[in-house]
Motif scaffolding. Sequence first.
Motif, mmCIF file in Angstrom:
data_model
loop_
_atom_site.group_PDB
_atom_site.id
_atom_site.type_symbol
_atom_site.label_atom_id
_atom_site.label_comp_id
_atom_site.label_asym_id
_atom_site.label_seq_id
_atom_site.Cartn_x
_atom_site.Cartn_y
_atom_site.Cartn_z
ATOM 1 N N MET A 55 -13.617 -22.971 7.810
ATOM 2 C CA MET A 55 -12.105 -23.121 8.007
ATOM 3 C C MET A 55 -11.336 -21.640 8.114
ATOM 4 S SD MET A 55 -10.861 -26.176 8.372
ATOM 5 C CE MET A 55 -9.108 -26.046 7.771
ATOM 6 N N SER A 56 -11.585 -20.914 7.351
ATOM 7 C CA SER A 56 -10.913 -19.409 7.337
ATOM 8 C C SER A 56 -11.953 -18.475 7.363
ATOM 9 C CB SER A 56 -9.779 -19.474 6.248
ATOM 10 O OG SER A 56 -8.755 -20.473 6.649
ATOM 11 N N THR A 57 -11.505 -17.306 7.891
ATOM 12 C CA THR A 57 -12.342 -16.053 7.850
ATOM 13 C C THR A 57 -12.179 -15.253 6.374
ATOM 14 O OG1 THR A 57 -11.877 -15.561 10.137
ATOM 15 C CG2 THR A 57 -13.120 -13.944 8.916
ATOM 16 N N SER A 58 -13.168 -15.258 5.693
ATOM 17 C CA SER A 58 -13.335 -14.806 4.189
ATOM 18 C C SER A 58 -12.826 -13.280 4.258
ATOM 19 C CB SER A 58 -14.540 -14.988 3.613
ATOM 20 O OG SER A 58 -14.846 -16.559 3.402
ATOM 21 N N TYR A 59 -11.954 -12.885 3.270
ATOM 22 C CA TYR A 59 -11.604 -11.609 3.256
ATOM 23 C C TYR A 59 -11.106 -11.327 1.736
ATOM 24 C CZ TYR A 59 -6.468 -13.019 2.768
ATOM 25 O OH TYR A 59 -5.365 -13.297 2.299
ATOM 26 N N TYR A 60 -11.076 -10.133 1.478
ATOM 27 C CA TYR A 60 -10.611 -9.632 0.166
ATOM 28 C C TYR A 60 -9.468 -8.576 0.549
ATOM 29 C CZ TYR A 60 -13.932 -5.811 0.880
ATOM 30 O OH TYR A 60 -14.413 -4.625 1.589
ATOM 31 N N GLY A 61 -8.535 -8.185 -0.518
ATOM 32 C CA GLY A 61 -7.674 -6.912 -0.013
ATOM 33 C C GLY A 61 -7.016 -6.485 -1.426
ATOM 34 N N PHE A 62 -6.910 -5.449 -1.311
ATOM 35 C CA PHE A 62 -5.766 -4.697 -2.268
ATOM 36 C C PHE A 62 -4.482 -4.279 -1.913
ATOM 37 C CE2 PHE A 62 -10.497 -3.352 -2.220
ATOM 38 C CZ PHE A 62 -11.024 -3.750 -3.591
ATOM 39 N N SER A 63 -3.528 -4.487 -2.664
ATOM 40 C CA SER A 63 -1.982 -3.962 -2.223
ATOM 41 C C SER A 63 -1.385 -3.481 -3.359
ATOM 42 C CB SER A 63 -1.440 -5.264 -1.777
ATOM 43 O OG SER A 63 -1.241 -6.104 -2.542
ATOM 44 N N GLY A 64 -0.321 -2.816 -3.005
ATOM 45 C CA GLY A 64 0.334 -1.895 -4.054
ATOM 46 C C GLY A 64 1.813 -1.759 -3.733
ATOM 47 N N ASN A 65 2.710 -1.736 -4.777
ATOM 48 C CA ASN A 65 4.214 -1.602 -4.316
ATOM 49 C C ASN A 65 4.795 -0.853 -5.330
ATOM 50 O OD1 ASN A 65 6.490 -2.820 -2.727
ATOM 51 N ND2 ASN A 65 7.229 -3.086 -4.882
ATOM 52 N N GLU A 66 5.576 0.065 -5.019
ATOM 53 C CA GLU A 66 6.123 1.151 -6.053
ATOM 54 C C GLU A 66 7.523 1.110 -5.780
ATOM 55 O OE1 GLU A 66 6.068 5.579 -7.923
ATOM 56 O OE2 GLU A 66 5.236 5.343 -5.866
ATOM 57 N N ASP A 67 8.613 0.702 -6.800
ATOM 58 C CA ASP A 67 9.805 0.676 -6.627
ATOM 59 C C ASP A 67 10.446 2.134 -6.620
ATOM 60 O OD1 ASP A 67 12.669 0.553 -6.868
ATOM 61 O OD2 ASP A 67 12.487 -0.851 -8.431
ATOM 62 N N LEU A 68 11.109 2.745 -5.569
ATOM 63 C CA LEU A 68 11.519 3.983 -5.475
ATOM 64 C C LEU A 68 13.097 4.145 -5.989
ATOM 65 C CD1 LEU A 68 9.873 5.151 -2.264
ATOM 66 C CD2 LEU A 68 9.071 5.452 -4.468
ATOM 67 N N GLY A 69 13.506 2.936 -6.199
ATOM 68 C CA GLY A 69 14.902 3.066 -6.606
ATOM 69 C C GLY A 69 15.921 2.662 -5.136
ATOM 70 N N GLY A 70 17.199 2.212 -5.626
ATOM 71 C CA GLY A 70 17.992 2.018 -4.722
ATOM 72 C C GLY A 70 17.673 0.989 -3.370
ATOM 73 N N GLY A 71 16.725 0.163 -3.713
ATOM 74 C CA GLY A 71 16.368 -1.020 -2.948
ATOM 75 C C GLY A 71 15.277 -0.514 -2.216
ATOM 76 N N LEU A 72 14.794 0.674 -2.047
ATOM 77 C CA LEU A 72 13.386 1.245 -1.316
ATOM 78 C C LEU A 72 12.119 1.117 -2.301
ATOM 79 C CD1 LEU A 72 12.875 2.798 1.190
ATOM 80 C CD2 LEU A 72 12.963 4.735 0.023
ATOM 81 N N SER A 73 11.167 0.856 -1.645
ATOM 82 C CA SER A 73 9.928 0.552 -2.067
ATOM 83 C C SER A 73 8.863 1.208 -1.131
ATOM 84 C CB SER A 73 9.608 -0.565 -2.896
ATOM 85 O OG SER A 73 9.285 -1.388 -1.530
ATOM 86 N N ALA A 74 7.671 1.953 -1.726
ATOM 87 C CA ALA A 74 6.379 2.156 -1.218
ATOM 88 C C ALA A 74 5.395 1.186 -1.230
ATOM 89 C CB ALA A 74 6.014 3.714 -1.616
ATOM 90 N N GLN A 75 4.758 1.008 -0.018
ATOM 91 C CA GLN A 75 3.779 0.057 -0.018
ATOM 92 C C GLN A 75 2.392 0.308 0.532
ATOM 93 O OE1 GLN A 75 5.657 -3.199 2.266
ATOM 94 N NE2 GLN A 75 7.058 -3.575 0.595
ATOM 95 N N PHE A 76 1.172 -0.328 0.260
ATOM 96 C CA PHE A 76 0.000 -0.313 0.641
ATOM 97 C C PHE A 76 -0.775 -1.109 0.673
ATOM 98 C CE2 PHE A 76 -1.858 0.239 -3.216
ATOM 99 C CZ PHE A 76 -3.272 -0.067 -3.100
ATOM 100 N N LYS A 77 -1.642 -1.512 1.939
ATOM 101 C CA LYS A 77 -2.612 -2.507 1.978
ATOM 102 C C LYS A 77 -4.106 -2.222 2.517
ATOM 103 C CE LYS A 77 0.387 -6.681 2.774
ATOM 104 N NZ LYS A 77 0.603 -7.892 3.832
#
Length: 279
Positions: free
Chosen positions: A1-23
């Motif tokens: 039904m769907s293509t199998s996948y795995y993932g890692f993600s992260g989010n860091e709050d930098l303050g003032g409504g800004l954040s850094a992300q990765f996938k």
Amino acid sequence: MSTSYYGFSGNEDLGGGLSAQFKLEGFFRGDTGEQGRFTGDAQFARTTSVGLSHKNLGTVSLGRTTTQLFVSTLLFNAFGDSFGYSPSIRHYFSSGAGSVTGDTGWNDSVAYSSPNLGGFRFGTTIATKESTTGTGNGGNWSVGMSYSGSGPFAASLVHQNVKKDAAGATPDTTTSQLGASYDFGVAKAFLQYGQIKNTTLSTSTKITGAGVRVPVGAGAVVAQYSAMNPSASADRKTLSLGYLHTLSRRTELYAVAMSDKLDGLSSGGGYSLGMRHRF
């Protein structure tokens, strides 16, 4: 039904409504344990990106990002992102010369997605040019707009232009797509219309789709039809019908069948029984 996948993600709050992300997200084949959707596919071929996000300004991502056309296609058909059984996904992305070029994700891209503005969202993606021959070939771009408010109606409009191939092996294509859905409560209806122009081969393809999802007990009956009308080859008509039974928020059983007809040939098809788990 769907293509199998795995993932890692992260989010860091930098303050003032800004954040850094990765996938970091990679496909795999569960029957053999091999990486990728096929032999030679990159380890993290789904999404590989870093970005900055602001609650009032939106998100900018750099790296390999999923195309807006693919997201629009999966949102506005009853079978979602199923490469095996969604007629819409099959016709746009895996039906040979009449389909989109450039994959469902773009390397070396910069993508922007706006915050929710009263139900409206806007996005754009640019993939950098690459040339080993000095010809200056390459450079993809796309723009898209969608609406999904608190009511039953949702829609999207996407246009993309693919030229990202320094060696000239991949044809250039431009694609436009309009998608819409309406939730009647007893059923949710889906509509799609798109056109793919292959500027390298001077051909075009029109794709029209309609689907429905009907809640039944602990699951839903889903059906999707798509007609593919290329200017230079045979028409293709695909119909999928299935039942999805929810066991939990993350796990469901499914039974699905598909009929696939290419003019001039006998009908093809397939069926599957299985379980899908998201974690």
